[in-house]
Scaffold this motif. Structure first.
Motif, PDB file in Angstrom:
ATOM      1  N   ASP A 280       0.953  -1.313   0.167  1.00 59.44           N
ATOM      2  CA  ASP A 280      -0.061  -0.149   0.048  1.00 59.44           C
ATOM      3  C   ASP A 280       0.726   1.102  -0.018  1.00 59.44           C
ATOM      4  N   PHE A 281       1.947   1.160   0.708  1.00 59.59           N
ATOM      5  CA  PHE A 281       2.868   2.512   0.768  1.00 59.59           C
ATOM      6  C   PHE A 281       3.398   2.661  -0.653  1.00 59.59           C
ATOM      7  N   ILE A 282       3.722   1.656  -1.091  1.00 65.56           N
ATOM      8  CA  ILE A 282       4.461   1.929  -2.519  1.00 65.56           C
ATOM      9  C   ILE A 282       3.138   2.465  -3.572  1.00 65.56           C
ATOM     10  N   VAL A 283       2.094   1.905  -3.326  1.00 66.29           N
ATOM     11  CA  VAL A 283       1.203   2.560  -4.040  1.00 66.29           C
ATOM     12  C   VAL A 283       0.620   3.774  -3.742  1.00 66.29           C
ATOM     13  N   VAL A 284       0.912   4.418  -2.623  1.00 66.98           N
ATOM     14  CA  VAL A 284       0.836   5.779  -2.209  1.00 66.98           C
ATOM     15  C   VAL A 284       1.996   6.566  -3.068  1.00 66.98           C
ATOM     16  N   GLN A 312       1.341   1.267 -13.538  1.00 69.03           N
ATOM     17  CA  GLN A 312       2.460   2.089 -13.210  1.00 69.03           C
ATOM     18  C   GLN A 312       3.195   1.443 -12.143  1.00 69.03           C
ATOM     19  N   LEU A 313       2.712   0.405 -11.666  1.00 69.85           N
ATOM     20  CA  LEU A 313       3.334  -0.174 -10.152  1.00 69.85           C
ATOM     21  C   LEU A 313       4.678  -0.471 -10.534  1.00 69.85           C
ATOM     22  N   GLU A 316       9.128  -3.124  -6.903  1.00 68.73           N
ATOM     23  CA  GLU A 316       9.054  -3.624  -5.778  1.00 68.73           C
ATOM     24  C   GLU A 316       7.770  -4.066  -5.460  1.00 68.73           C
ATOM     25  N   TRP A 317       6.608  -3.513  -5.875  1.00 71.57           N
ATOM     26  CA  TRP A 317       5.343  -3.912  -5.440  1.00 71.57           C
ATOM     27  C   TRP A 317       5.156  -5.229  -6.103  1.00 71.57           C
ATOM     28  N   HIS A 318       5.510  -5.645  -7.626  1.00 68.81           N
ATOM     29  CA  HIS A 318       5.233  -6.686  -7.814  1.00 68.81           C
ATOM     30  C   HIS A 318       6.058  -7.857  -7.344  1.00 68.81           C
ATOM     31  N   GLY A 319       7.396  -7.708  -6.709  1.00 63.37           N
ATOM     32  CA  GLY A 319       7.952  -8.691  -6.009  1.00 63.37           C
ATOM     33  C   GLY A 319       7.401  -9.086  -4.715  1.00 63.37           C
TER      34      GLY A 319
END
Length: 443
Positions: A280-284, A312-313, A316-319
Motif C-alpha cells: 500500500d505504501f508503494i501504491v501511495v 505504473q506499479l 518492488e510492488w510486484h516482488g
C-alpha cells in the motif's frame, strides 16, 4: 512540518518547562555547560535537555553537542526518560541516556528535587573531522553531577567520614571535623541518604552516526564492515567498506553474519499483513506522482487505487505481491535476488542485540515503507517528508497517527517482535537450496 507537530509525530513527548524556578535552574546549567543563557520564559526539552526553541534562539541545533560528539545533557526531571532525543548524531545515545536515568532514578529524583543535574556522554574523541576518528569510539561513559557539585561533595564527605572513623586521633583533628561539617551542609546526611550515582560504561562495537552522510559501523560481526549511506569514505582501518548502492555486497554481509531474516519465514509476526501494508505504501508513492487524491483513503480505497495505477506499479510492488501469494499458499516461491528492488523490503532484523541498528539500515534501503522509516530512522523520515507533495504528507501523517501512535508498543511488537521457535521448522528443499531470501549472487 506543522502537520507532523500537530499530530504528535514530531516533537512528541517533549517535556514542557514553564515554571520560573525550572527556567532559572535550566539557565544555571546552560551557563555552566555553554556560557550562554536563554531569554525564553517557556520551552520544551528532550531526554538530553535540548530544546528546539532554544536551538532556534541560538541558531545552533548542537548547542549541547559541540562537534556532534560527547553529548552534554541537562536533567530537570526524571520524566525526561520518556522523551525523544532530537538531532541525534549517534544511534546509541538515547538508549544510553534512558538506561542511565532508569538505573539511577531514585538518586536523580532526590537530586532534581532541589537542583539540576548536568552531565556528558564521554568517549575518547572530541571531534569527528575524519572517518578514521570514529573508529576510536569503543566505549562511552556517563559522567553526571549537579551544578552545585552535590555528588562530588558527597564523595569527598564519604572519604572524610571513612578517615574520621579509621584514625584514632580524628576526634582531635579540628580541621577534618570542620571540613565534614561544611560539606554536610551542602550534601545532607549521606549515611541515611547516600548521594551516589552508579558509574555506567557502555561498549559500542556497532553504531550508526550522522557524520559523513551517515555511516553504519559493524565491528562485532564475524565479518566487520562499514556501510556508507552517502559517498564511500576512504582511509579507514577496516577492509570492507560498502555503499548502499552495493546491493549484492550488502545482502551477503547481512546473510553471512545472520543479521537479517525474511519476513515470510519470521516468527512472532503476521507476514502477510506486513507485506500488504508495504505494498500500500508503494501504491501511495505512485499515486502522489499521478496526482491522485488520497485524503481519508481506507484499505478498500487503496485496492481501488491499486487497480487504477496497476500499469505504473514498480517492481518492488510486484516482488512483494509474489511473496504475499506464496505466504498465503496461492503461489510458487518467487526468485527474488539481491538485485531485485523488492529484496530488502522482504527482510527484517533477526533476533540479536543490534536489531534496532539493522532495522535502521533496512529502513534506509526501503524508503517507500514510510512506517518502518518513521519508527527506525526518524532523521531520514523528516528529511524525505519535506520533499513529498501535500497529498502524500496528509496520508502518511494520518496513517501514522491512527495506526502507530495509538499503540506504539503493539505496532513495534507486530513488526519486529521475535518469538522463540517451538521446534525446528521442516526443511524446504527449494528455500534451503537458494537461501531464505532467494539466491544471492556471489561475486
Amino acid at each position: 512540518m506543522q502537520r507532523l507537530i500537530q499530530s504528535g509525530l514530531m516533537f512528541g513527548n517533549l517535556i514542557p518547562v514553564t515554571s520560573p524556578a525550572l527556567v532559572e535552574r535550566y539557565n544555571r546549567a546552560l551557563q555552566h555547560l555553554t556560557g550562554k543563557t536563554t531569554g525564553l520564559t517557556d520551552f520544551h526539552i528532550d531526554i538530553s535537555g535540548f530544546s528546539p526553541e532554544i536551538g532556534d534562539e541560538f541558531d545552533d541545533p548542537l548547542y549541547l553537542n559541540q562537534n556532534g560528539v560527547n553529548r552534554q545533557f541537562i536533567l530537570l526531571t526524571t520524566r525526561q526518560k520518556t522523551a525523544p532525543l532530537l538531532n541525534a548524531q549517534f544511534s546509541a545515545s538515547r538508549s544510553i541516556l534512558r538506561r542511565f536515568i532508569e538505573t539511577n532514578e531514585s538518586q536523580l529524583f532526590a537530586l532534581t528535587a532541589r537542583d539540576v543535574v548536568i552531565g556528558e556522554l564521554l568517549n575518547s574523541v572530541f571531534m569527528a573531522d575524519t572517518p578514521r576518528r570514529l573508529f576510536a569510539i569503543r566505549k562511552l561513559t556517563v559522567e553526571a553531577d549537579t551544578v552545585g557539585g552535590t555528588v562530588r561533595d558527597a564523595t569527598a564527605l564519604g572519604q572524610k567520614v571513612d578517615q574520621f572513623k579509621s584514625r584514632e586521633d580524628a576526634w582531635f583533628d579540628d580541621v577534618l571535623i570542620a571540613e565534614m561539617i561544611s560539606l554536610s551542609k551542602r550534601t545532607g546526611d549521606i549515611v541515611r541518604n547516600p548521594v551516589r550515582l552508579k558509574h555506567m560504561e557502555f561498549d559500542l562495537p556497532n553504531f550508526w552516526t550522522a557524520h559523513f552522510g551517515g555511516l553504519y559501523l559493524f565491528r562485532g560481526p564475524q565479518e566487520p564492515a562499514l556501510i556508507c549511506a552517502g559517498d564511500k569514505v576512504t582511509d579507514v582501518p577496516i577492509d570492507r567498506v560498502i555503499g548502499l548502492q552495493d546491493r549484492n555486497r550488502l545482502a551477503m554481509f547481512l546473510e553471512r553474519n545472520n543479521l537479517a531474516e525474511p519476513l515470510v519465514r519470521s516468527r512472532g509476526i503476521n507476514a502477510a499483513d506486513i507485506l500488504r501494508q508495504k505494498m500500500d505504501f508503494i501504491v501511495v508513492d505512485v499515486a502522489q506522482d499521478l496526482g491522485i487524491d488520497l485524503a481519508g483513503a481506507t484499505r478498500s480505497d487503496m485496492r481501488r487505487i491499486t487497480r487504477q495505477v496497476a500499469g505504473q506499479l514498480p517492481e518492488e510492488w510486484h516482488g512483494l505481491d509474489a511473496l504475499l501469494r506464496w505466504a498465503e499458499g496461492t503461489g510458487a516461491w518467487p526468485r527474488i535476488t539481491s538485485d531485485h528492488p523488492a529484496y530488502f523490503y522482504s527482510l527484517r532484523a533477526s533476533d540479536h542485540s543490534d536489531a534496532a541498528l539493522v532495522n535502521r539500515l533496512l529502513a534506509e534501503l526501503t524508503t517507500k515503507d514510510v512506517r518502518q522509516l518513521f519508527i527506525c530512522h526518524k532523521e531520514l523520515f523528516y528529511r524525505l517528508y519535506s520533499t513529498w507533495n501535500d497529498t502524500k504528507r496528509a496520508y502518511v501523517a494520518d496513517f501514522l497517527k491512527r495506526e502507530y501512535l495509538a499503540d506504539k508498543a503493539g505496532a513495534r511488537a507486530a513488526l519486529f517482535g521475535h518469538d522463540a521457535p517451538m521446534e525446528a521448522p521442516e526443511p524446504d528443499d527449494l528455500i534451503d537450496r537458494v537461501g531464505p531470501w532467494g539466491a544471492v549472487r556471489r561475486t
